[in-house]
Design a protein around this motif. Sequence first.
Motif, PDB file in Angstrom:
ATOM      1  N   VAL A  91       0.864  -1.182   0.000  1.00  0.00           N
ATOM      2  CA  VAL A  91       0.000   0.000   0.000  1.00  0.00           C
ATOM      3  C   VAL A  91       0.900   1.231   0.000  1.00  0.00           C
ATOM      4  O   VAL A  91       1.689   1.440   0.931  1.00  0.00           O
ATOM      5  N   ILE A  92       0.774   2.035  -1.051  1.00  0.00           N
ATOM      6  CA  ILE A  92       1.630   3.220  -1.193  1.00  0.00           C
ATOM      7  C   ILE A  92       0.797   4.478  -0.976  1.00  0.00           C
ATOM      8  O   ILE A  92      -0.247   4.667  -1.600  1.00  0.00           O
ATOM      9  N   LEU A  93       1.266   5.324  -0.074  1.00  0.00           N
ATOM     10  CA  LEU A  93       0.642   6.619   0.183  1.00  0.00           C
ATOM     11  C   LEU A  93       1.265   7.673  -0.725  1.00  0.00           C
ATOM     12  O   LEU A  93       2.490   7.781  -0.794  1.00  0.00           O
ATOM     13  N   ALA A  94       0.423   8.446  -1.414  1.00  0.00           N
ATOM     14  CA  ALA A  94       0.907   9.601  -2.169  1.00  0.00           C
ATOM     15  C   ALA A  94       0.959  10.778  -1.202  1.00  0.00           C
ATOM     16  O   ALA A  94      -0.082  11.295  -0.775  1.00  0.00           O
ATOM     17  N   THR A  95       2.152  11.182  -0.792  1.00  0.00           N
ATOM     18  CA  THR A  95       2.294  12.195   0.244  1.00  0.00           C
ATOM     19  C   THR A  95       2.012  13.596  -0.291  1.00  0.00           C
ATOM     20  O   THR A  95       2.199  13.883  -1.468  1.00  0.00           O
TER      21      THR A  95
END
Length: 221
Positions: free
Chosen positions: A92-96
């Motif tokens: 799961v990748i968060l777009a900061t």
Amino acid sequence: MREILGRRRRLLSRRNGGKPELLGAALTFATEWQWPVLPGVAPDPQGRARCACPDPECTVPGAHPFDPGLLAATTDARMVRWWWTNRPSAPVILATGGRAPCAVSLPALAASRALALLDRRGMRLGPVVASPTRWALLVKPYSMEQLGELLYAKDFVPGSLRFHGEGGYLALPPSETGQGAVRWERAPLPGSAAPWVPDVEAVVDAVVDALTRTGVSAPEL
């Protein structure tokens, strides 16, 4: 009917080598906290330290987006369900940045020492994401101009500090990357509201001061 569908999803996830909790976590981030997420590249099954992306020298194996690209990050529940139904083991990748938190990361050993000192001082921190090699402290969104002014005012900033701002990304728990499992060192408090996070100025000031005072050697930084 819901019970039957739930069993089917769990069976599908097991067959595909996935983790049902990844979908649950992605939905929590996207729908309850309104953090845009997207699936990352899974580690290469032939060698977990390698990445399945086309770059043979990838420095963050399994911990970054590839297809779809970062701009596809979303808070839409239907899209999140579709992604992790088809790729159940994807990190799961968060777009900061934007509506989502940013982060300040540093090597794991230096981070553990810094956090211990900040705890003794009674400083309030938000969630902390930990991988075997680096820990990331979540902070409020900031602009590049704001970050530039902050760093310019410092006499010394460890070169190993990394800043995950607008246009950046961060793997979130319970992802598995080429460097190992991603977990919460400081977990968000339970509840539906998005977790509280501090300002970047407070975190950078405290971390730089803590690293200086604890005398962390250059290789650890």
